[in-house]
Scaffold this active site. Structure first.
Site, PDB file in Angstrom:
ATOM      1  N   HIS A 187       0.862  -1.324  -0.127  1.00 33.35           N
ATOM      2  CA  HIS A 187       0.091   0.125  -0.156  1.00 33.35           C
ATOM      3  C   HIS A 187       0.868   1.001  -0.105  1.00 33.35           C
ATOM      4  O   HIS A 187       0.392   2.402  -0.128  1.00 33.35           O
ATOM      5  CB  HIS A 187      -1.186   0.082   1.080  1.00 33.35           C
ATOM      6  CG  HIS A 187      -0.447   0.507   2.577  1.00 33.35           C
ATOM      7  ND1 HIS A 187      -0.079  -0.378   3.482  1.00 33.35           N
ATOM      8  CD2 HIS A 187      -0.129   1.685   2.816  1.00 33.35           C
ATOM      9  CE1 HIS A 187       0.465   0.021   4.555  1.00 33.35           C
ATOM     10  NE2 HIS A 187       0.392   1.350   4.412  1.00 33.35           N
ATOM     11  N   ASP A 236      -0.246  -7.530   1.843  1.00 36.37           N
ATOM     12  CA  ASP A 236       0.459  -6.066   1.750  1.00 36.37           C
ATOM     13  C   ASP A 236       1.820  -6.164   1.829  1.00 36.37           C
ATOM     14  O   ASP A 236       2.446  -5.706   2.825  1.00 36.37           O
ATOM     15  CB  ASP A 236      -0.382  -5.420   2.902  1.00 36.37           C
ATOM     16  CG  ASP A 236       0.070  -4.127   2.776  1.00 36.37           C
ATOM     17  OD1 ASP A 236       0.543  -3.335   1.788  1.00 36.37           O
ATOM     18  OD2 ASP A 236      -0.292  -3.167   3.742  1.00 36.37           O
ATOM     19  N   SER A 338       4.255   2.855   7.915  1.00 33.66           N
ATOM     20  CA  SER A 338       3.811   1.634   7.062  1.00 33.66           C
ATOM     21  C   SER A 338       5.125   1.380   6.090  1.00 33.66           C
ATOM     22  O   SER A 338       6.080   2.039   5.683  1.00 33.66           O
ATOM     23  CB  SER A 338       2.613   2.093   6.072  1.00 33.66           C
ATOM     24  OG  SER A 338       1.486   2.315   6.849  1.00 33.66           O
TER      25      SER A 338
END
Length: 389
Positions: A187, A236, A338
């Protein structure tokens, strides 16, 4: 030890009258101890014997391979895959590409240094109960050693979006895993306001580090996992290939991938999450790289915290995801972390650090609970097929 050296030693011993009549598996004696005739490559203590020029009795040859009298408690596959390192202790290659690459990084990158000041020594020890020998290690720490925080996590990458590296906004993290590849979250490969991911910065501890410290790289290829579909939280994970080879130095060295092996020395229920994300709700992005200690949640706890919803249709998937955090206090990753790594506290290979997971998603920043991480162990075959084909 090279096979050529071993064979040369064997031929010399045979020339001196050492008997070659015994066969492999036969009993033998060495220095007053009972042993067994085995291929030399299976006898681990021969590594120390060779360094000390204390050669074992030769039982014979199988082709060009010497058969020697070995008094070891346990045989190994091949001593050429074993490395006894003063810095990294005992390392053994297994023909698993990612694991062997990890060992090569530790042994052959000149600037790969340990945060710890421990050194290792090795000696052959007799076990009176089993009536055999094995190699044991001892560790000592020299006086005056000091840990270097700047190079504590030298595999960390800060990822940038924008028209140029100078104007980029740095909003995700990643982990260097080879001289051309960085591991991150899928992502992170694009940002709605800024467009696709284009750059990686290595070798820094602070966002405010001077430009000469930054090792900037333009990305040649962005490779999300083929099963990733945005905005889903499944699969992911992504790989980033740099245009130019990464220059390893004291501040830039690759991390390893968690091997998945069961070891009494590895506690995979405690880990460290790393990133330059927000310091908390309504707070700024961290200037200095942050580390937070987190604990593993059970699959049942994770499913309760991450039930089925539109971005996680089947809820938490224990086979492909991990759940780490703190049950009582807000110790977890935040927005901006992230793609960064979840790493083991303990090292599997010397003092290298092993990536257990990739930061994917989480609860509201500042709340107690668990963050969601992509489980590296599940995706290792895919990673290896690209990075070490």
């Amino acid at each position: 030890m090279s096979r050529v050296t071993l064979v040369s030693c064997v031929l010399l011993l045979l020339a001196l009258g050492t008997s070659a009549a015994d066969i492999e598996g036969s009993p033998c004696q060495r220095d007053g101890y009972n042993g067994t005739c085995v291929l030399a490559k299976h006898c681990e203590t021969l590594i120390l014997d060779y360094k000390e020029q204390n050669y074992p009795p030769v039982c014979g040859l199988r082709g060009k391979e010497p058969i020697v009298c070995c008094t070891d408690c346990d045989l190994v596959d091949n001593i050429e895959n074993i490395y006894l390192s003063r810095q990294h202790s005992r390392l053994e290659k297994t023909n698993e590409k990612s694991w062997d690459a990890c060992i090569d990084n530790a042994l052959y990158i000149p600037d790969y240094h340990c945060k710890s000041t421990i050194s290792y020594g090795f000696h052959k020890q007799y076990n009176p109960e089993r009536k055999c020998h094995s190699i044991v290690s001892s560790a000592w720490s020299p006086v005056g050693g000091e840990d270097a925080e700047r190079a504590e996590f030298p595999f960390m990458a800060l990822l940038g979006f924008g028209p140029s590296a100078e104007e980029a906004q740095w909003l995700c993290g990643g982990s260097v895993i080879s001289a051309r590849y960085i591991l991150t979250a899928a992502h992170c490969i694009s940002e709605p306001r800024l467009g696709p991911l284009k750059y990686a910065a290595l070798g820094i501890l602070k966002r405010s580090d001077p430009p000469e410290i930054w090792q900037r790289h333009t990305l040649a290829q962005v490779i999300p996992h083929p099963d990733y579909v945005s905005p889903s939280k499944y699969h992911d994970i992504a790989l980033l290939k740099t245009e130019k080879q990464i220059e390893f130095n004291v501040n830039v060295v690759p991390a390893c991938l968690y091997s998945g092996r069961i070891s009494p020395y590895i506690n995979k229920t405690r880990a460290l999450a790393l990133g330059w994300g927000y310091l908390g709700p309504r707070k700024r992005l961290a200037d200095v790289l942050q580390k937070v200690e987190v604990s593993e949640f059970t699959a049942e706890e994770c499913l309760k915290q991450y039930p089925p919803h539109r971005h996680l249709l089947d809820g938490f998937d224990n086979s492909t995801q991990l759940c780490f955090g703190d049950r009582d206090t807000p110790h977890d990753t935040c927005q901006g972390d992230s793609g960064g790594p979840l790493i083991l506290h303990e090292s599997e290979a010397g003092c290298t650090r092993a990536v257990l997971g990739v930061t994917s998603s989480g609860v509201a920043c500042g709340d107690a609970g668990a963050g969601l991480y992509t489980r590296i162990e599940h995706y290792k075959p895919w990673i290896v097929s690209i990075v070490w084909p």
